[in-house]
Design an enzyme around this catalytic site. Structure first.
Site, PDB file in Angstrom:
ATOM      1  N   ASN A  47      45.958  42.789  37.374  1.00  0.00           N
ATOM      2  CA  ASN A  47      47.157  41.982  36.303  1.00  0.00           C
ATOM      3  C   ASN A  47      46.528  42.502  34.376  1.00  0.00           C
ATOM      4  OD1 ASN A  47      45.641  39.857  36.898  1.00  0.00           O
ATOM      5  ND2 ASN A  47      47.425  39.057  36.301  1.00  0.00           N
ATOM      6  N   GLU A  49      47.816  41.751  31.012  1.00  0.00           N
ATOM      7  CA  GLU A  49      48.543  40.124  31.035  1.00  0.00           C
ATOM      8  C   GLU A  49      49.020  40.838  29.184  1.00  0.00           C
ATOM      9  OE1 GLU A  49      47.803  36.086  31.681  1.00  0.00           O
ATOM     10  OE2 GLU A  49      48.951  36.804  33.365  1.00  0.00           O
ATOM     11  N   CYS A  58      52.164  43.926  36.496  1.00  0.00           N
ATOM     12  CA  CYS A  58      51.058  42.753  37.246  1.00  0.00           C
ATOM     13  C   CYS A  58      50.194  44.394  38.505  1.00  0.00           C
ATOM     14  CB  CYS A  58      52.537  43.259  38.802  1.00  0.00           C
ATOM     15  SG  CYS A  58      53.608  41.932  37.879  1.00  0.00           S
ATOM     16  N   GLU A  60      49.301  45.078  41.220  1.00  0.00           N
ATOM     17  CA  GLU A  60      50.335  45.580  42.253  1.00  0.00           C
ATOM     18  C   GLU A  60      50.461  47.683  41.080  1.00  0.00           C
ATOM     19  OE1 GLU A  60      50.956  43.033  42.084  1.00  0.00           O
ATOM     20  OE2 GLU A  60      51.558  42.358  44.585  1.00  0.00           O
ATOM     21  N   CYS A  92      56.078  40.077  43.311  1.00  0.00           N
ATOM     22  CA  CYS A  92      56.843  39.787  43.048  1.00  0.00           C
ATOM     23  C   CYS A  92      57.826  40.833  43.147  1.00  0.00           C
ATOM     24  CB  CYS A  92      56.883  39.726  41.264  1.00  0.00           C
ATOM     25  SG  CYS A  92      56.674  41.548  40.338  1.00  0.00           S
ATOM     26  N   CYS A  95      57.912  44.548  41.402  1.00  0.00           N
ATOM     27  CA  CYS A  95      56.392  45.414  42.294  1.00  0.00           C
ATOM     28  C   CYS A  95      56.591  45.795  43.593  1.00  0.00           C
ATOM     29  CB  CYS A  95      55.279  44.604  42.165  1.00  0.00           C
ATOM     30  SG  CYS A  95      54.236  44.511  40.775  1.00  0.00           S
TER      31      CYS A  95
HETATM   32  N1  THU Z   1      50.913  39.098  38.645  1.00  0.00           N
HETATM   33  C1  THU Z   1      50.476  39.863  39.745  1.00  0.00           C
HETATM   34  O1  THU Z   1      50.205  40.763  39.233  1.00  0.00           O
HETATM   35  N2  THU Z   1      51.277  40.071  41.048  1.00  0.00           N
HETATM   36  C2  THU Z   1      52.359  39.811  41.592  1.00  0.00           C
HETATM   37  O2  THU Z   1      52.825  40.261  42.683  1.00  0.00           O
HETATM   38  C3  THU Z   1      52.476  39.076  41.171  1.00  0.00           C
HETATM   39  C4  THU Z   1      52.312  38.181  39.788  1.00  0.00           C
HETATM   40  C5  THU Z   1      50.451  38.604  38.288  1.00  0.00           C
HETATM   41  C6  THU Z   1      51.426  38.536  36.211  1.00  0.00           C
HETATM   42  C7  THU Z   1      50.575  38.197  35.245  1.00  0.00           C
HETATM   43  O3  THU Z   1      50.003  38.019  34.784  1.00  0.00           O
HETATM   44  C8  THU Z   1      50.307  36.792  36.363  1.00  0.00           C
HETATM   45  O4  THU Z   1      50.548  37.083  37.763  1.00  0.00           O
HETATM   46  C9  THU Z   1      51.480  34.931  36.870  1.00  0.00           C
HETATM   47  O5  THU Z   1      52.278  35.641  36.817  1.00  0.00           O
END
Ligand code: THU
Length: 143
Positions: A47, A49, A58, A60, A92, A95
């Site tokens: 991920n 941000e 994310c 994925e 999520c 994704c």
């Molecule tokens: N996140 C992911 O990378 N994948 C997921 O399936 C759920 C959430 C990340 C997004 C964000 O950077 C952090 O986790 C908190 O939500």
């Protein structure tokens, strides 16, 4: 790197390793994902941000976009997602939808810091998905 479906270890290792590259100054929640394409190639992502939170990508989706950008991946056979949690966490909704584009029935393995593992499939996580088939039907109707 290449792997196959009897070699989940390679995907697990790649997912855990990818999380180390996560850019997570806001959540401190470092996620890693590894995808196995139908032709046996392995790609990973983390991920990333952003100070404008909604622009976060994310793990994925990073893995999928990387795979596509690097070689025209057509189909995903499996995905492994690592989250820094005591129990496995499911991907999520965004994704799930993006994964669906490249493999509605793909196998999904969810791993974490504990020993528990969830093995499931994308169609279990995203029943009744809207996807390429709906657009193909639409095109066929409008011809
Ligand atoms: N996140 C992911 O990378 N994948 C997921 O399936 C759920 C959430 C990340 C997004 C964000 O950077 C952090 O986790 C908190 O939500």
């Amino acid at each position: 790197m290449t792997a196959n479906l009897s070699d989940w270890t390679a995907l697990e290792r790649a997912a855990r390793q990818a999380a180390k590259n996560a850019y997570v100054p806001y959540s401190h929640f470092a996620v890693g994902a590894a995808i196995l394409t139908a032709d046996g190639t392995l790609y990973s992502g983390c991920n990333v941000e952003n100070a404008s939170f909604g622009l976060t990508n994310c793990a994925e989706r990073t893995a999928i976009f990387t795979a596509r950008a690097q070689g025209g991946m057509e189909e995903i056979a499996a995905v492994c997602v690592y989250t820094p949690t005591p129990e496995p966490t499911t991907p999520c909704g965004a994704c799930r939808q993006v994964l669906n584009e490249f493999g509605p029935a793909m196998r999904v393995r969810l791993i974490c810091d504990g020993d528990a593992v969830i093995d499931t499939t994308l169609d279990t996580l995203l029943p009744g998905a809207f996807g390429p088939k709906n657009m193909a039907e639409h095109r066929a109707r409008s011809e």
